[in-house]
Every structure is written in structure tokens, then in C-alpha cells.
Design a protein around this motif. Structure first.
Motif, PDB file in Angstrom:
ATOM      1  N   TYR A  77       2.469  10.815  -5.269  1.00 39.26           N
ATOM      2  CA  TYR A  77       3.399  10.543  -5.995  1.00 39.26           C
ATOM      3  C   TYR A  77       4.872  10.475  -5.734  1.00 39.26           C
ATOM      4  O   TYR A  77       5.348  11.369  -5.034  1.00 39.26           O
ATOM      5  CB  TYR A  77       3.475  11.320  -7.438  1.00 39.26           C
ATOM      6  N   GLN A  78       5.627   9.350  -6.010  1.00 40.09           N
ATOM      7  CA  GLN A  78       6.988   8.910  -5.772  1.00 40.09           C
ATOM      8  C   GLN A  78       7.734   9.308  -7.065  1.00 40.09           C
ATOM      9  O   GLN A  78       7.554   8.666  -7.905  1.00 40.09           O
ATOM     10  CB  GLN A  78       6.901   7.621  -5.188  1.00 40.09           C
ATOM     11  N   ILE A  84      -0.687   6.632  -3.890  1.00 45.25           N
ATOM     12  CA  ILE A  84      -1.763   6.666  -3.268  1.00 45.25           C
ATOM     13  C   ILE A  84      -3.002   7.439  -4.139  1.00 45.25           C
ATOM     14  O   ILE A  84      -2.584   8.569  -4.654  1.00 45.25           O
ATOM     15  CB  ILE A  84      -1.873   7.200  -1.833  1.00 45.25           C
ATOM     16  N   PHE A  85      -4.021   6.895  -4.088  1.00 39.26           N
ATOM     17  CA  PHE A  85      -5.213   7.681  -5.036  1.00 39.26           C
ATOM     18  C   PHE A  85      -6.468   7.728  -3.758  1.00 39.26           C
ATOM     19  O   PHE A  85      -6.497   7.052  -3.071  1.00 39.26           O
ATOM     20  CB  PHE A  85      -5.447   7.258  -6.448  1.00 39.26           C
ATOM     21  N   ASP A  86      -7.378   8.740  -4.412  1.00 41.82           N
ATOM     22  CA  ASP A  86      -8.511   8.731  -3.604  1.00 41.82           C
ATOM     23  C   ASP A  86      -8.346   8.978  -2.088  1.00 41.82           C
ATOM     24  O   ASP A  86      -8.916   8.134  -1.460  1.00 41.82           O
ATOM     25  CB  ASP A  86      -9.531   7.771  -3.820  1.00 41.82           C
ATOM     26  N   VAL A  87      -7.195   9.428  -1.684  1.00 38.98           N
ATOM     27  CA  VAL A  87      -6.944   9.883  -0.415  1.00 38.98           C
ATOM     28  C   VAL A  87      -6.168   8.879   0.496  1.00 38.98           C
ATOM     29  O   VAL A  87      -5.035   8.818   0.858  1.00 38.98           O
ATOM     30  CB  VAL A  87      -8.086  10.191   0.875  1.00 38.98           C
ATOM     31  N   PHE A 110       2.780   1.770   2.560  1.00 45.39           N
ATOM     32  CA  PHE A 110       2.147   3.079   2.245  1.00 45.39           C
ATOM     33  C   PHE A 110       0.884   3.393   2.547  1.00 45.39           C
ATOM     34  O   PHE A 110      -0.023   2.431   1.991  1.00 45.39           O
ATOM     35  CB  PHE A 110       2.440   3.387   0.570  1.00 45.39           C
ATOM     36  N   SER A 111       0.297   4.465   3.466  1.00 45.77           N
ATOM     37  CA  SER A 111      -0.892   4.708   3.449  1.00 45.77           C
ATOM     38  C   SER A 111      -1.188   6.204   3.466  1.00 45.77           C
ATOM     39  O   SER A 111      -0.333   7.037   3.763  1.00 45.77           O
ATOM     40  CB  SER A 111      -1.331   4.091   4.880  1.00 45.77           C
ATOM     41  N   ILE A 162       4.765   6.404   5.644  1.00 44.58           N
ATOM     42  CA  ILE A 162       5.519   5.162   5.251  1.00 44.58           C
ATOM     43  C   ILE A 162       5.877   4.537   6.448  1.00 44.58           C
ATOM     44  O   ILE A 162       6.635   5.066   7.211  1.00 44.58           O
ATOM     45  CB  ILE A 162       6.543   5.753   4.305  1.00 44.58           C
ATOM     46  N   SER A 163       5.477   3.470   6.656  1.00 41.72           N
ATOM     47  CA  SER A 163       5.790   2.680   7.836  1.00 41.72           C
ATOM     48  C   SER A 163       7.073   1.760   7.535  1.00 41.72           C
ATOM     49  O   SER A 163       7.306   1.285   6.209  1.00 41.72           O
ATOM     50  CB  SER A 163       4.583   1.992   8.419  1.00 41.72           C
TER      51      SER A 163
END
Lengths: 121, 110
Positions: free
Chosen positions: B38-39, B50-53, B64-65, B77-78
Motif C-alpha cells: 500500500y502507498q 500490489i496484491f497476491d505478492v 511497481f512490482s 519501484i523502477s
């Protein structure tokens, strides 16, 4: 658009009680588990409680964090699309912004803007 | 239930990549793939990133990964941008049928 609007937060004395409400719209409220998550001023997020979608009276339909167990009750009114949190025996450490949160597949996908509870004499 | 462990702060320059770790136990992060990130911008509600890893909700940038190895999950975060400056929290479902959050990481874009 999913909307969660909390209300009921205010200044309350230690030992007092408070009921928070969360009005939900933009989705089928009765299909989703709902939660309360709180955040003390300047601190991190803390999960508080969860209620199943049907809000039934079964023992497993609600669950609480150890820090609030016995002092807090989560409930819902699916006819009016409202989530509640009853807070009793309030302590200074319960001071926080309380967020109403929807979960989908065990992840928190929508959050309300929060309501501030301040416990102080 | 103890909070998941995150670094208090990370920083990076625009265009760089950063990674935030989230360490739990075999009862939460290591047990389930229900890890989310969460941001939270100042004064605002958290936002699911991001959810479920490793899954991204629609509308979240592919910069975002997420990943997981054992009891530790990571958010990368790239192509860092100024708008990414915020607090980031991880969360996991647990074997007690409860949820636990990390302590939060403050990301500063230099």
C-alpha cells in the motif's frame, strides 16, 4: 465508483465508548468482507477487525486483533450498506484514525478516508 | 501478532530503482501468497499497489512490482519519479485468520 465514508470519530474521555459508522456505495456491499484498520498519529497501519459478508452470528463471522479483543465489536447492516465499529473502555492508545476497508480475496482493495478518534481527558 | 519488518526509510534518485523488503514468518508471509503493498501519501488514505505478492490492480503503473522468497516479500519501484515519494506498507494474511501490516517505509526521492 466504490465509496467508503466513515463518521463518528470525536474526542472521548478514557473509559468512554464510541460507535463508528462507514457508509458504503458503488458496489454490492453484502458480497464483501469488511474491515477496520487504524493508524495512530505518526505511526503505522494496524489491522483491527474483520466481518464476513453476511455478518452472521456464527463465532467465526467476526475476528479481532488481540489489542482490542473484548473491547470492540464489529457489525454491519447489509440492508442499509453500513459497517459499524463499537469501541468500549477506550484508552489513550486507541487514539487513531480508523479506516473502513473493503477486502477482496484477502487483500484490502478500497479504503475510506478515515475518522479520527481521540481519547483524552 | 508482531508487525512485519520493513526498513524505516529508503531513498533513490529519479530514474533509479529501489526495493523495499518486508520480512515476516512462516505463519504469514512465508505461508500464504496473500501479501499486498500500500502507498500512503501524507494526509491521505492508503492505496493498494500490489496484491497476491505480485499482481497489480488496474491503473497502477507497471513500474511497481512485487516478489516473495521464503518469509520475505519485496516491492520494487523502477524508474523512480518524484510522485512516488510516500510511505509504503506491506500486509499479509496470517494462519490466525487475521492480518498483519509492516511498520512502514518512508520513500524519499532525492
Amino acid at each position: 465508483e466504490v465509496q467508503l465514508v466513515e463518521s463518528g470519530g470525536r474526542l472521548v474521555q478514557p473509559g468512554g465508548s464510541l460507535r463508528l459508522s462507514c457508509a458504503a456505495s458503488g458496489f454490492t456491499f453484502s458480497d464483501y468482507w469488511m474491515h477496520w484498520v487504524r493508524q495512530a498519529p505518526g505511526k503505522g497501519l494496524v489491522w483491527v477487525s474483520r466481518i464476513f459478508s453476511d455478518g452472521g452470528s456464527d463465532a467465526g463471522s467476526t475476528i479481532y486483533a488481540d489489542s482490542v479483543k473484548g473491547r470492540v465489536t464489529i457489525s454491519r447492516d447489509n440492508a442499509r450498506n453500513i459497517l459499524f465499529l463499537q469501541l468500549n473502555s477506550l484508552r489513550a492508545e486507541d487514539t487513531a484514525v480508523y479506516y473502513c476497508v473493503r477486502s477482496r480475496n484477502l487483500n484490502f482493495d478500497h479504503w475510506g478516508q478515515g475518522t479520527l478518534v481521540t481519547v483524552s481527558s | 501478532q508482531s508487525a512485519l519488518t520493513q526498513p524505516a526509510s529508503v531513498s533513490g534518485s529519479p530514474g533509479q530503482s529501489i526495493t523495499i523488503s518486508c520480512t515476516g514468518t512462516s505463519s504469514d508471509v512465508g505461508r500464504y501468497n496473500y501479501v499486498s503493498w500500500y502507498q500512503q501519501e501524507p494526509g491521505k488514505a492508503p492505496k493498494l499497489m500490489i496484491f497476491d505478492v505480485s499482481e497489480r490492480p488496474s491503473g497502477v503503473s507497471n513500474r511497481f512490482s512485487g516478489s516473495k522468497s521464503g518469509n520475505t516479500a519485496s516491492l520494487t519501484i523502477s524508474g523512480l519519479q518524484a510522485e512516488d515519494e510516500a510511505d509504503y506498507y506491506c500486509a499479509s494474511y496470517t494462519t490466525s485468520s487475521t492480518w498483519v501490516f509492516g511498520g512502514g517505509t518512508k520513500l524519499t526521492v532525492l
